[in-house]
Design a protein around this motif. Structure first.
Motif, short mmCIF file in Angstrom:
data_model
loop_
_atom_site.label_atom_id
_atom_site.label_comp_id
_atom_site.label_asym_id
_atom_site.label_seq_id
_atom_site.Cartn_x
_atom_site.Cartn_y
_atom_site.Cartn_z
N UNK A 162 0.83 -1.21 0.00
CA UNK A 162 0.00 0.00 0.00
C UNK A 162 0.87 1.26 0.00
N UNK A 163 1.96 1.22 0.75
CA UNK A 163 2.87 2.37 0.76
C UNK A 163 3.55 2.52 -0.60
N UNK A 164 3.94 1.41 -1.20
CA UNK A 164 4.54 1.47 -2.54
C UNK A 164 3.58 2.14 -3.52
N UNK A 165 2.29 1.78 -3.42
CA UNK A 165 1.29 2.37 -4.31
C UNK A 165 1.13 3.87 -4.01
N UNK A 166 1.18 4.23 -2.74
CA UNK A 166 1.04 5.65 -2.38
C UNK A 166 2.20 6.47 -2.93
N UNK A 167 3.39 5.86 -2.97
CA UNK A 167 4.58 6.57 -3.46
C UNK A 167 4.67 6.59 -4.98
N UNK A 168 4.25 5.48 -5.61
CA UNK A 168 4.48 5.31 -7.05
C UNK A 168 3.21 5.35 -7.89
N UNK A 169 2.05 5.28 -7.21
CA UNK A 169 0.76 5.19 -7.91
C UNK A 169 0.65 3.91 -8.73
N UNK A 170 1.30 2.84 -8.26
CA UNK A 170 1.26 1.57 -8.96
C UNK A 170 1.07 0.43 -7.96
N UNK A 171 0.16 -0.49 -8.28
CA UNK A 171 -0.08 -1.67 -7.45
C UNK A 171 0.88 -2.76 -7.89
N UNK A 172 1.77 -3.17 -7.00
CA UNK A 172 2.79 -4.16 -7.36
C UNK A 172 2.32 -5.60 -7.18
N UNK A 173 1.15 -5.80 -6.58
CA UNK A 173 0.57 -7.15 -6.52
C UNK A 173 -0.08 -7.44 -7.86
N UNK A 174 0.55 -8.28 -8.68
CA UNK A 174 0.06 -8.51 -10.04
C UNK A 174 -0.52 -9.90 -10.23
N UNK A 175 -0.18 -10.86 -9.33
CA UNK A 175 -0.65 -12.23 -9.48
C UNK A 175 -2.08 -12.38 -8.95
N UNK A 176 -2.82 -13.30 -9.55
CA UNK A 176 -4.19 -13.58 -9.14
C UNK A 176 -4.25 -13.99 -7.68
N UNK A 177 -3.29 -14.87 -7.29
CA UNK A 177 -3.26 -15.35 -5.90
C UNK A 177 -2.99 -14.22 -4.92
N UNK A 178 -2.16 -13.24 -5.35
CA UNK A 178 -1.86 -12.10 -4.48
C UNK A 178 -3.11 -11.25 -4.27
N UNK A 179 -3.88 -11.06 -5.32
CA UNK A 179 -5.11 -10.29 -5.20
C UNK A 179 -6.12 -11.01 -4.30
N UNK A 180 -6.23 -12.34 -4.49
CA UNK A 180 -7.21 -13.10 -3.73
C UNK A 180 -6.86 -13.17 -2.25
N UNK A 181 -5.56 -13.37 -1.96
CA UNK A 181 -5.13 -13.57 -0.58
C UNK A 181 -4.69 -12.28 0.10
N UNK A 182 -4.59 -11.19 -0.69
CA UNK A 182 -4.18 -9.87 -0.16
C UNK A 182 -2.81 -9.92 0.50
N UNK A 183 -1.93 -10.77 -0.06
CA UNK A 183 -0.53 -10.78 0.40
C UNK A 183 0.37 -10.86 -0.82
N UNK A 184 1.60 -10.35 -0.65
CA UNK A 184 2.59 -10.42 -1.74
C UNK A 184 3.28 -11.77 -1.71
N UNK A 185 3.34 -12.41 -2.87
CA UNK A 185 4.01 -13.71 -3.00
C UNK A 185 5.34 -13.56 -3.73
N UNK A 186 5.34 -12.72 -4.76
CA UNK A 186 6.54 -12.44 -5.53
C UNK A 186 6.95 -10.98 -5.33
N UNK A 187 8.23 -10.65 -5.46
CA UNK A 187 8.63 -9.25 -5.40
C UNK A 187 7.89 -8.44 -6.47
N UNK A 188 7.43 -7.26 -6.09
CA UNK A 188 6.78 -6.37 -7.05
C UNK A 188 7.68 -5.17 -7.31
N UNK A 189 7.57 -4.61 -8.50
CA UNK A 189 8.47 -3.53 -8.89
C UNK A 189 7.67 -2.36 -9.45
#
Length: 622
Positions: A19-46
């Protein structure tokens, strides 16, 4: 010159990194379906963080869950600074501590501590949270680091944090791109119509479209068709940049996370000698030849640990241990590369450290091997000298002798034999640094000439401040380039060899009009500033033109008037011929036929030029 950095977001799960990354960059780094469903990061986001035209920053949002420590380590490999994220409503948690230890072991030296979810937090609670994290950060790179309280939803403190990130990076030395290209891969996939694409952060060197790279450890070749930096097409990328490469000649199924793309030569090995520093987190004894997992770059490889001075490593031991890792698979590892060591089961972080030698051999158990490893850790004299010059850039013979435990004569001997370092009048620099500084200098001078085409060059004192060396070696580098005619030095100015000051195209006609009008006026010149404004020049151009004319064809009659130097010379010759040894103001007025408005300043100019000396009501020729 644009600078490139990568910063990491580390910390416990669900503490607000994404959420902080998105606030700083205006980009959601959670891109995987599982990340969206589980609301946790599984892979590094950039995500790219906009920091102005002079700086390009990549943000790495690493997973916080203990099950994804592998991905976390892969994500922070190659970062220049880190934000340790802690939720204000939970405080320091297990992965907070583990991430901090891992970052410390990976050699991260810059960072900030950020408490998220801080909207409405009372000042007293802020102080308690600060005290808590300060105790954990003690004796780490984050000791005495600034602490921020932000809220990514309400945007409390976000802009201030962003500004301070920029300030931190301004003071952070960027990665030097001089060495051969190396990019550990963390993602490999295929794009319809494009073929194989890989992503990673460039560790060393530079890559360009058309380059032929080698994939290690497979030793396969691939050609760079296209490259992107944060989804933006580029022709090249360099150390510190998050990069995607579209590769030809290889299938994406042949490439795995942990593989490395390189130009030049890099060690591929299964046995590495290491200096291991344990952390205070592991709870079980690590016995001789125990199975381990080692993380280097984006690689995670199983192997066994071999001790030469003990049969086990006990919890609580934190002194550095010289030992060896024997791997089940090949890895790309270079001397001084950082690594993290973990136990496969039960899973826990043992420690980390640096590679002493990527080409380890079988050694006997005992003190002799430890002594040999210790000597190897220090490196050869040439390696030790080069290592010091990578950090300090330039050192005297005496300084190198003190820091390497060599004599001054040995430093000179090894330096003279090495093709990688150069001596400049008692100062030593890497040959690579000499080339790098010249490229930087030429770019700076080109940009300066474009911006200030009327100036004779860049002031050498100003230029010395921009060279990241102490003044003496910086001056010696400039002299070295001047001697080889790479640059030119005139008085206190430095320029490109073929550079000549000239009127800029946009203003040339108007500046020529001003010069011609002053020249035609003879001695009775018009007000310089009014003339310039009538010609349509702006204040900046007026001052640049004035300085240019004073350096070339004109001199100041007074504060408002410039006069052609040849007119002054003609007036002096005429007056000397008519007056003899001395003359009065009235005699000068009669001879030169000038009003007091121009005559008095002209005679005072004669005095300043030391042509005459005033004595009472007369001027005497010198």
């Amino acid at each position: 010159m644009k600078r490139y950095y990568t910063i990491g977001m580390a910390g416990h799960i669900d503490h607000g990194k994404t959420t902080l990354t998105k606030a700083l960059t205006n980009m959601d780094t959670d891109r995987l379906k599982e990340e969206k469903e589980r609301a946790i990061s599984i892979e590094p986001g950039y995500a790219p963080l906009v920091m102005g035209e002079d700086m390009e920053v990549s943000v790495v949002d690493v997973p916080g869950h203990e099950k994804f420590i592998r991905q976390m380590i892969a994500g922070v490999a190659g970062i220049d600074a880190v934000l340790l994220i802690i939720a204000a409503d939970e405080g320091v948690m297990p992965q907070t501590k583990e991430h901090l230890r891992i970052l410390q072991l990976l050699g991260v030296k810059q960072g900030m501590i950020v408490f998220t979810k801080a909207e409405g937090l009372e000042e007293e609670m802020e102080e308690l949270l600060k005290e808590d994290i300060e105790s954990y950060a003690k004796d780490t790179f984050l000791e005495n680091s600034p602490v921020y309280f932000v809220d990514s939803i309400s945007n409390r403190g976000i802009e201030n944090l962003k500004e301070d990130i920029h300030m931190m990076l301004e003071k952070t030395e960027e990665r030097k791109p001089g060495s051969s290209f190396r990019m550990p891969i963390d993602q490999s996939f295929t794009v319809k119509g494009q073929g194989t694409v890989v992503r990673g952060t460039v560790f060393n060197g530079k890559v360009e479209e058309g380059d032929v790279l080698r994939l290690l450890p497979q030793q396969k070749e691939a050609r760079v068709r296209q490259l992107q930096v944060h989804h933006e097409k580029r022709t090249s990328s360099r150390a510190g940049q998050r990069t995607a490469l579209n590769l030809g000649g290889i299938e994406h199924t042949e490439i795995h996370r942990g593989d490395v793309l390189v130009k030049g030569s890099y060690p591929v090995t299964k046995t590495i000698d290491v200096a291991l520093t344990p952390v205070d987190l592991y709870k079980l004894e690590l016995k001789q030849r125990s199975p381990i997992k080692i993380h280097i770059g984006t690689s995670e490889i199983y192997g066994t640990i071999v001790f030469f001075d003990r049969n086990s490593l006990l919890p609580g031991e934190t002194d550095t241990v010289l030992c060896q890792i024997r791997l089940d698979e090949k890895v790309v590892a270079e001397r001084n590369d950082r690594f993290i060591l973990r136990r496969p089961t039960p899973v826990e972080t043992i420690g980390g450290g640096t590679v002493i030698d990527p080409y380890g051999e079988k050694y006997r158990f005992g003190s002799e091997t430890i002594q040999a490893l210790a000597k190897k850790k220090e490196g050869t004299p040439e390696e030790r000298i080069i290592f010091l010059l990578e950090n300090d850039l330039s050192l005297t013979t005496k300084e190198l002798a003190e820091k390497t435990s060599l004599s001054g004569e040995e430093v000179k001997q090894f330096g003279a034999e090495s093709e990688k370092i150069r001596e400049l009048n008692g100062w030593w620099v890497k040959e690579e640094e000499v080339v790098l500084r010249l490229d930087d200098l030429l770019n700076k001078l080109y940009a300066y000439h474009e911006e200030f085409p009327l100036r004779p060059g860049k002031d050498i004192a100003e230029l010395l401040k921009e060279i990241p060396h102490r003044e003496e070696p910086a001056r010696l580098l400039i002299d070295h380039y001047v001697e080889r005619r790479k640059i030119m030095k005139r008085e206190s100015y430095v320029s490109l060899p073929d550079y000549t000051p000239a009127y800029p195209k946009a203003w040339a006609r108007r500046m020529e009009q001003v010069e011609q009008r002053i020249t035609k006026a003879g001695i009775e010149v018009p007000d310089f500033f009014e003339t310039c404004r009538e010609a349509g020049l702006k204040e900046t151009e007026i001052m640049e033109l004035r300085s240019f004319l004073l350096r070339t064809t004109m001199t100041a009659l007074d504060e408002k008037h410039l006069i052609n130097k040849s007119e002054v010379e003609k007036a002096a010759v005429r007056m000397r011929a008519a007056s003899g040894e001395a003359f009065t103001l009235q005699e000068a007025k009669q001879e030169l036929n000038l009003s007091r408005k121009y005559l008095v300043p002209l005679l005072e100019l004669f005095d300043r030029m030391q042509l005459t000396k005033r004595s009472e009501n007369k001027r005497i020729w010198k």
